[in-house]
Design an enzyme around this catalytic site. Structure first.
Site, PDB file in Angstrom:
ATOM      1  CB  CYS A 192      -3.007   0.398  -2.611  1.00 48.34           C
ATOM      2  SG  CYS A 192      -3.015   2.109  -3.170  1.00 48.34           S
ATOM      3  CB  CYS A 202      -9.626   4.369  -0.055  1.00 45.64           C
ATOM      4  SG  CYS A 202      -8.062   4.897   0.686  1.00 45.64           S
ATOM      5  CG  HIS A 242      -5.273   4.957   3.965  1.00 48.07           C
ATOM      6  ND1 HIS A 242      -4.592   4.470   2.877  1.00 48.07           N
ATOM      7  CD2 HIS A 242      -4.329   5.493   4.778  1.00 48.07           C
ATOM      8  CE1 HIS A 242      -3.299   4.709   3.018  1.00 48.07           C
ATOM      9  NE2 HIS A 242      -3.108   5.326   4.177  1.00 48.07           N
ATOM     10  CG  ASP A 253      -1.889   1.186   1.206  1.00 47.47           C
ATOM     11  OD1 ASP A 253      -2.403   1.528   0.124  1.00 47.47           O
ATOM     12  OD2 ASP A 253      -2.120   1.799   2.275  1.00 47.47           O
TER      13      ASP A 253
HETATM   14  N1  DGL Z   1      -4.815   3.047   0.602  1.00 44.98           N
HETATM   15  C1  DGL Z   1      -4.860   3.539  -0.708  1.00 44.98           C
HETATM   16  C2  DGL Z   1      -6.066   3.109  -1.505  1.00 44.98           C
HETATM   17  O1  DGL Z   1      -6.660   2.113  -1.201  1.00 44.98           O
HETATM   18  C3  DGL Z   1      -4.318   4.855  -1.115  1.00 44.98           C
HETATM   19  C4  DGL Z   1      -4.297   6.029  -0.286  1.00 44.98           C
HETATM   20  C5  DGL Z   1      -3.436   7.134  -0.855  1.00 44.98           C
HETATM   21  O2  DGL Z   1      -2.218   6.973  -0.837  1.00 44.98           O
HETATM   22  O3  DGL Z   1      -3.992   8.161  -1.281  1.00 44.98           O
HETATM   23  O4  DGL Z   1      -6.418   3.746  -2.473  1.00 44.98           O
END
Ligand code: DGL
Length: 259
Positions: free
Chosen positions: A77, A189, A191, A15
């Site tokens: 990610c 995402c 996150h 990620d």
């Molecule tokens: N965790 C990431 C995703 O699933 C990306 C977050 C980022 O770096 O903006 O898209």
């Protein structure tokens, strides 16, 4: 998506930052001996970068961890899954690679009853619309409403989560989607998985949330050997300071190091 019959013993989970820990945490339920968590923490967030920047940063980070001992790579990610998956599979033709975008989009297409689906993700993910295209390939008449949430990753990556600011940002991004009578929302995402507890009450019980981590565990389950592993080996490869990453890891997913 690549497929393999070779058992998975050592898996890289990639990620831009801490988001992929939500996927690693789930994958650790599988009997896999060794995980390498790889994150480009020196350059997170990816979501506000250009496609060329995202491709080159992802490739550079992965090139430093992919070696012949690796049995597979999970792109944990959605941004890299949307923009870099093809480049990676071409660069490493013998390496099985799984992205998080396709299972999430497929699951949403099959879960939604009224075929009205929302997607939240980074600006780059939403601009690239790979989730939307994948859903439309399955359900051509689906109505899809997308929302970029650029403030969320910086809030989640901050040393301390500002809960009030995060709740306010979620309200700003998600409330307008609810007016579109969606019955399914993709958490696009990884996150955002780390703040599921703040997303759930906003969305309510009538909307199915499509969450990537359990989908990836189900996808990889047939590929792992049935063996007892009490404690997998976890190694961490980050491009930024190790100490701040470990502090974040400890606050968002302490079970990973304790297991
Ligand atoms: N965790 C990431 C995703 O699933 C990306 C977050 C980022 O770096 O903006 O898209």
């Amino acid at each position: 998506m690549n497929d393999t019959k070779k058992p998975l013993h050592k898996l890289v989970v990639f990620d831009s930052g801490i988001g992929g820990l939500s996927v690693l945490q789930e994958l650790m339920k599988l009997p896999i001996k060794e995980f390498v968590y790889c994150a480009d923490t020196a350059h997170v967030p990816y979501g506000d970068k250009t496609p060329d920047e995202i491709i080159s940063l992802t490739m550079k980070t992965l090139l430093s961890v992919i070696d012949p001992s690796i049995d597979g790579l999970v792109l944990a990610c959605h941004t890299a899954s949307s923009l870099v998956y093809e480049t990676i599979t071409q660069a490493f033709p013998h390496l099985p690679v799984w992205n998080v975008m396709e299972p999430a989009a497929r699951s949403a297409a099959h879960t939604s009853l009224n075929k009205r689906i929302g997607i939240i993700g980074t600006s780059a993910t939403i601009a690239h619309s790979r989730h939307k295209q994948t859903i439309l390939n399955i359900e051509p008449d689906a109505y899809i409403i997308q929302q970029a949430c650029p403030d969320l990753v910086p809030l989640i990556e901050a040393p301390q989560l500002d809960i009030d600011a995060t709740k306010a940002a979620l309200h700003r991004y998600i409330t307008p989607l609810l007016a579109h009578s969606i019955d399914t929302l993709i958490i696009g995402c990884t996150h955002y998985e780390l703040i599921r507890n703040l997303i759930n009450p906003l969305v309510g019980k009538d909307i199915a949330l499509i969450s990537t981590p359990p989908l990836m565990t189900a996808l990889l389950y047939p590929l792992v050997e049935n063996q007892d592993i009490v404690k997998p080996v976890i190694s961490i490869h980050v491009t930024g300071p190790q100490i701040s990453f470990l502090q974040k890891l400890n606050s968002v997913a302490p079970a990973i190091l304790q297991k």
